[in-house]
Every structure is written in structure tokens, then in C-alpha cells.
Scaffold this active site. Structure first.
Site, PDB file in Angstrom:
ATOM      1  N   GLU A  61       0.824  -1.206   0.000  1.00 21.50           N
ATOM      2  CA  GLU A  61       0.000   0.000   0.000  1.00 21.50           C
ATOM      3  C   GLU A  61       0.861   1.261   0.000  1.00 21.50           C
ATOM      4  OE1 GLU A  61      -2.370  -3.343   1.591  1.00 21.50           O
ATOM      5  OE2 GLU A  61      -0.361  -2.566   2.000  1.00 21.50           O
ATOM      6  N   PRO A 272       8.234 -15.145  -1.924  1.00 19.69           N
ATOM      7  CA  PRO A 272       6.986 -15.079  -1.145  1.00 19.69           C
ATOM      8  C   PRO A 272       6.610 -13.642  -0.827  1.00 19.69           C
ATOM      9  CG  PRO A 272       8.797 -15.869   0.218  1.00 19.69           C
ATOM     10  CD  PRO A 272       9.311 -15.813  -1.189  1.00 19.69           C
ATOM     11  N   ARG A 273       5.309 -13.395  -0.732  1.00 19.70           N
ATOM     12  CA  ARG A 273       4.813 -12.050  -0.444  1.00 19.70           C
ATOM     13  C   ARG A 273       5.410 -11.523   0.850  1.00 19.70           C
ATOM     14  NH1 ARG A 273       2.768  -7.392  -2.537  1.00 19.70           N
ATOM     15  NH2 ARG A 273       1.256  -6.419  -1.151  1.00 19.70           N
ATOM     16  N   GLY A 313      12.441  -5.631  -0.644  1.00 19.24           N
ATOM     17  CA  GLY A 313      12.934  -4.515  -1.449  1.00 19.24           C
ATOM     18  C   GLY A 313      13.702  -4.886  -2.697  1.00 19.24           C
ATOM     19  N   GLU A 314      13.608  -6.149  -3.155  1.00 20.72           N
ATOM     20  CA  GLU A 314      14.367  -6.552  -4.334  1.00 20.72           C
ATOM     21  C   GLU A 314      13.490  -7.067  -5.471  1.00 20.72           C
ATOM     22  OE1 GLU A 314      18.754  -7.773  -3.292  1.00 20.72           O
ATOM     23  OE2 GLU A 314      17.390  -9.233  -2.372  1.00 20.72           O
ATOM     24  N   PRO A 339      -0.595  -6.652 -11.671  1.00 23.87           N
ATOM     25  CA  PRO A 339       0.178  -7.047 -12.853  1.00 23.87           C
ATOM     26  C   PRO A 339       1.026  -5.907 -13.404  1.00 23.87           C
ATOM     27  CG  PRO A 339      -2.049  -6.496 -13.521  1.00 23.87           C
ATOM     28  CD  PRO A 339      -1.991  -6.316 -12.013  1.00 23.87           C
ATOM     29  N   GLU A 341       3.475  -4.113 -12.086  1.00 23.83           N
ATOM     30  CA  GLU A 341       4.912  -4.157 -11.804  1.00 23.83           C
ATOM     31  C   GLU A 341       5.650  -5.132 -12.719  1.00 23.83           C
ATOM     32  OE1 GLU A 341       5.496  -4.786  -7.664  1.00 23.83           O
ATOM     33  OE2 GLU A 341       4.513  -2.925  -7.060  1.00 23.83           O
TER      34      GLU A 341
END
Length: 432
Positions: A61, A272-273, A313-314, A339, A341
Site C-alpha cells: 500500500e 513469497p509475499r 525490497g528486491e 500485474p 509491476e
């Protein structure tokens, strides 16, 4: 509201214990727990400048809202912004932005004494709450103090609306009071807008629709990082599983096992998220009998066919390495992740059937055959095999995805209209 407050008060010890568990596991520190239940000590002396409060749940967010925050800073040079978040990782991310006139801290619990102390300390001119962050006590106290409550990119899924509908007999008054405390609301899409209107939002409080995630342009990964990894991840035969959730990895690993029967050189990057799930995902990989290397442990990426990208962050790095991207949150009923990104970095897109969070975007992709919907391990393996075997098709899909999403990126996020629509709110006229 009385029932909500009573239940919240009764459950507060359980919330505290759950957060204490995070401390005991080393995921948070004692001062983080204290920050949630008290207003805390500001990191900088408080000034007399106008302060805007922006609240978002976590990394996704806030990443999506960064352009909104930067635009507010540009529009009002004297403005200060207080960002509150629900997770320590999001707090860390916002701090790394190093934006001028921006403070960040963990959000106060939705308890009235905590909120009153918080508001006394920070005295915000308005709150901008992102997506589905709707808090009853927070909103109603702000309304009583005459502080505008604006919800940006509001999202209300069919599942959530149905749940609220079924619980009308118990929480109906609370929801109506909470919705009634909203000063302005910009829904993410038409369906969310209609559901919120059905829950009691007055039509005169609607702002132009906006989807914050359509504006996210990730910064490209450093060339040094790309150069170090490119030799190990051939673009055409590397599949990225991006932002996966519990229940999805097992299907993905089964699909990867099937894929390697026809594409033995295929590589899998599994991101993973929530990187904190790294250990659980590692256990899934072990159960599947797949050798893997972990980014968080600085393992050699050439040592195994699967690379567990369990760091924060990658994502831009993984998008740039992979020719194919499965978008997570879509095999299980979570609504699917953005989608926009992966499309930015020329990935051929695959996704599951659950894409309600970005329905218009996925429909646009479907209309141009710019993404492939899969339902299980077999269909995922089949689609990945075809795209790896015919890289020209994968490249065309990636190009068509950008074409399909371009109108949405331009049309759904109109910050000028958003800020101008707030011109009638005295405390926000400087931003219009």
C-alpha cells in the site's frame, strides 16, 4: 459502536499477547509494542506546520502511495506528513525513502485512549487512509474533532461486502457509523464503489476513482546486482513466482517439477509475499525434494535450480531477471496482486483465477491475450513450457501487456482531480 468498543476492549489482551509473541520471536522489539499502544515520543520536535496523516497497512500500500505522498509535499512546501503503518518492515521501507518533512511510525491501536493521546500529540489536519484500512474508533474520533477522513483507492471485495452483509445484525450500526465518518472517498474501481454505497456511503462524498497501484514504477535494480545474477538466470527460461501466499507454493513447486521434465534447464525464483515466511517456504521445498539456495543466507545462486528470494525490497531485481512471471495471490482466493509491476519489466504474465483486486487490469490483459490464466500445477507447467519453448510468443505477450495496461495506468490515477476535489475542505486547500 458500543459493541465494537466492548469487544475490542475484551480482545485487547489477546492482541497484546499476539504482538508480544512477535517480540519473543525477534520480529519486533519491545519499543515497537509500546509504540502501538501509546502515541510514543516523536522522533523530531513537533512544529506548528500543517500535518497530513497518511496511513497504509504495509509495503504494498505504501509503495503504491509514494507518488501521492511526494505530490502532496510538492504542492504544499510547508506541509509535514506523518505516515503510519501496521508492520515494522513498512516502517523501515518508508524511512529508507528519506523524504523531507516525512515522519513514519507504527499505527496506534484502535483504542480510544490511545487514539486521543495520539491526536493530541500530532494534531493532524486530515487523515488519508489507503485502500481497505477502515477503522471504526479512528474514523469516528476524527469526525468528532472535525478532522477530515479521506480514503484513497478504497477497495471492497465481494467477499468482504458479503461478510459485512451477513453480520449486519451484529455490526450494522458500527459499520454505518464508520462509513458515515468518511469525509471523502475515492474507490479503486466501480465494483468497490457500488459496494461502499450499498453500505451507506453518501454519493456526495465520492471522489474520482483511483487505483494507486497503477502508478507504481519500480526503480530498476542496480546494474551490479543484475550483473552478478544474470549468468545464473537465463531470461527466457527463468520463471518468477512473485508475491506468493500460503497454499500457493506447493502448487508452484509441483508445476516446476513437471516443467523440468520438458525444460530441464528451467530456473525458478520463488519470492513469497512476506519474506518472514522464508522458513516455511524452505520446508515446502524440502518436502518437494527440490534443491534450493536462499537469498537471505547469501547462498550461491548457482548451487541449486530454485532460488528462494526471501528478502525485502528486491522485487525489481527478480522481475528483470525473469522472462516469465506468475503473479501470486491468484491461485488462492486473495484477489491477486498487481500485474503492473511485472509488466513494467517485460515479463510474460501468468496468473490464477482469483484476480478481483485488479479485475479491470486482468480483463484488459485477457482481451489482448497478454496473460495466461492457469488453475493448477498441470496448466501452469504447460503454459510455462510453451512460453519457454517459444520465446517470441513470450516477448509478444510482454509487449501486449504494456499496451493493454497503458490506458488504465493513465486513466485510473488522476492525482490532479483527486487533490482538486478536496478544495472545499478548508484544512486541505493548500493542496488543491
Amino acid at each position: 459502536m458500543l459493541l465494537y468498543r466492548a469487544l475490542l476492549l475484551l480482545l485487547s489482551p489477546l492482541f497484546a499477547l499476539a504482538l508480544l509473541r512477535q517480540v519473543l520471536r525477534g520480529r519486533e522489539k519491545p519499543r515497537d509494542l509500546a509504540e502501538r499502544f501509546t502515541a510514543g515520543i516523536p522522533r523530531h520536535p513537533q512544529s506548528c506546520a500543517t500535518r497530513l496523516w497518511v496511513h497504509g497497512a504495509s509495503n504494498g500500500e505504501l509503495t503504491a502511495a509514494r507518488s501521492l505522498i511526494e505530490e502532496a509535499l510538492n504542492r504544499a512546501p510547508g506541509l509535514e506528513i506523518l505516515v503510519t503503518v501496521n508492520t515494522v518492515s513498512a516502517r523501515r521501507m518508508v524511512r529508507k525513502w528519506h523524504l523531507p518533512r516525512v515522519q513514519v511510525r507504527l499505527a496506534p491501536m484502535d483504542l480510544r485512549p490511545v487514539l486521543r493521546h495520539f491526536l493530541d500529540l500530532y494534531d493532524p489536519a486530515a487523515l488519508i487512509s489507503l485502500e481497505n484500512e477502515i477503522w471504526p474508533n479512528r474514523f469516528t474520533i476524527l469526525k468528532k474533532r472535525g478532522i477530515p477522513v479521506i480514503v484513497a483507492g478504497a477497495r471492497m471485495s465481494e467477499r468482504t461486502a458479503r461478510r459485512w452483509s451477513h453480520m449486519q445484525w451484529l455490526f450494522g450500526p458500527t459499520m454505518r457509523t464508520t462509513i458515515g465518518a468518511i469525509t471523502r472517498l475515492a474507490a479503486q474501481d466501480t465494483a468497490s464503489e457500488q459496494r461502499l454505497l450499498q453500505l451507506g456511503l453518501p454519493t456526495d462524498r465520492l471522489l474520482p476513482r483511483m487505483n494507486l497501484k497503477t502508478t507504481v514504477d519500480l526503480q530498476a535494480a542496480p546494474e551490479a546486482a543484475l550483473a552478478a545474477l544474470r549468468p545464473h538466470f537465463p531470461h527466457a527460461t527463468t520463471l518468477l513466482a512473485a508475491s506468493t501466499h500460503e497454499g500457493e507454493e506447493r502448487v508452484l513447486l509441483e508445476a516446476y517439477g513437471l516443467l523440468r521434465q520438458s525444460q530441464p534447464d528451467a530456473r525458478l525464483i520463488l519470492a513469497p509475499r512476506h519474506p518472514r515466511r522464508g522458513d516455511a517456504v524452505a520446508q515446502e521445498l524440502t518436502r518437494a525434494g527440490l534443491a534450493f539456495a536462499r537469498r537471505s543466507l547469501n547462498d550461491d545462486p548457482a548451487a541449486a535450480p530454485v532460488y528462494l528470494a526471501d528478502t525485502l525490497g528486491e522485487m525489481a531485481l527478480w522481475y528483470q531477471l525473469a522472462g516469465l512471471c506468475f503473479v501470486g495471490g491468484s491461485l488462492t482466493p486473495r484477489g491477486g496482486h498487481t500485474p503492473f509491476e511485472p509488466a513494467q519489466f517485460d515479463c510474460a504474465l501468468l496468473h490464477g483465477p482469483h484476480v478481483s483486486n485488479h479485475l479491470a487490469a486482468y480483463q484488459a490483459l485477457t482481451d489482448l491475450s497478454a496473460a495466461v490464466e492457469v488453475t493448477d500445477a498441470a496448466t501452469l507447467a504447460q503454459a510455462a513450457h510453451r512460453l519457454m519453448a517459444e520465446p517470441d510468443i513470450a516477448r509478444r505477450m510482454a509487449q501486449d501487456a504494456q499496451t493493454a495496461l497503458a490506458p488504465l495506468r493513465a486513466a485510473q490515477m488522476r492525482q490532479e482531480a483527486f487533490w482538486n476535489a478536496l478544495a472545499d475542505l478548508p484544512k486541505l486547500q493548500a493542496l488543491a
